[in-house]
Motif scaffolding. Sequence first.
Motif, PDB file in Angstrom:
ATOM      1  N   MET A 128      26.428  56.616  34.769  1.00 44.67           N
ATOM      2  CA  MET A 128      27.711  55.817  34.215  1.00 44.67           C
ATOM      3  C   MET A 128      27.348  55.330  32.902  1.00 44.67           C
ATOM      4  N   ASP A 129      26.264  54.654  32.336  1.00 45.93           N
ATOM      5  CA  ASP A 129      26.031  54.063  31.416  1.00 45.93           C
ATOM      6  C   ASP A 129      24.716  54.084  30.942  1.00 45.93           C
ATOM      7  N   MET A 151      26.591  54.338  38.979  1.00 51.62           N
ATOM      8  CA  MET A 151      27.936  53.306  39.541  1.00 51.62           C
ATOM      9  C   MET A 151      27.613  53.072  41.198  1.00 51.62           C
ATOM     10  N   TRP A 173      30.096  58.658  43.100  1.00 50.01           N
ATOM     11  CA  TRP A 173      31.433  57.978  43.054  1.00 50.01           C
ATOM     12  C   TRP A 173      32.451  58.201  43.965  1.00 50.01           C
ATOM     13  N   MET A 206      30.080  48.527  42.383  1.00 52.38           N
ATOM     14  CA  MET A 206      30.847  49.407  41.337  1.00 52.38           C
ATOM     15  C   MET A 206      30.398  49.171  39.910  1.00 52.38           C
ATOM     16  N   THR A 252      29.263  49.590  36.351  1.00 49.19           N
ATOM     17  CA  THR A 252      30.282  50.337  35.508  1.00 49.19           C
ATOM     18  C   THR A 252      29.654  50.481  34.317  1.00 49.19           C
ATOM     19  N   SER A 253      28.970  49.376  33.553  1.00 46.39           N
ATOM     20  CA  SER A 253      28.329  49.343  32.415  1.00 46.39           C
ATOM     21  C   SER A 253      27.028  48.217  32.212  1.00 46.39           C
ATOM     22  N   LEU A 275      36.497  48.235  38.528  1.00 42.81           N
ATOM     23  CA  LEU A 275      37.697  48.868  39.024  1.00 42.81           C
ATOM     24  C   LEU A 275      38.554  48.411  39.985  1.00 42.81           C
TER      25      LEU A 275
END
Length: 84
Positions: free
Chosen positions: A1-2, A16, A21, A53, A55-56, A72
Amino acid sequence: MDMTFGEDGLLYVAEMDVRSWFAIEAGVGEGGRIQACDPGTLHCEVVASNIPMLTSIVFDKEGNLWATRNALIPGQAEVVKIPL
């Protein structure tokens, strides 16, 4: 994801969810994890897990690792410090 490099030269990689996902969409997710990987040896070590979740990720000026979770879901996004 990152992913991002730390001051230690390791590459920090955010997933993630460890299952995928789609596992999140199906309601069977296990949470994300962050791994620290040595680009020279390709050895990776899990430094954080069970992050919902994920994400970063980013390092601040002091070298602290931060992550976003639940980004999200409207109204539930959080920025959390990840202890290393």
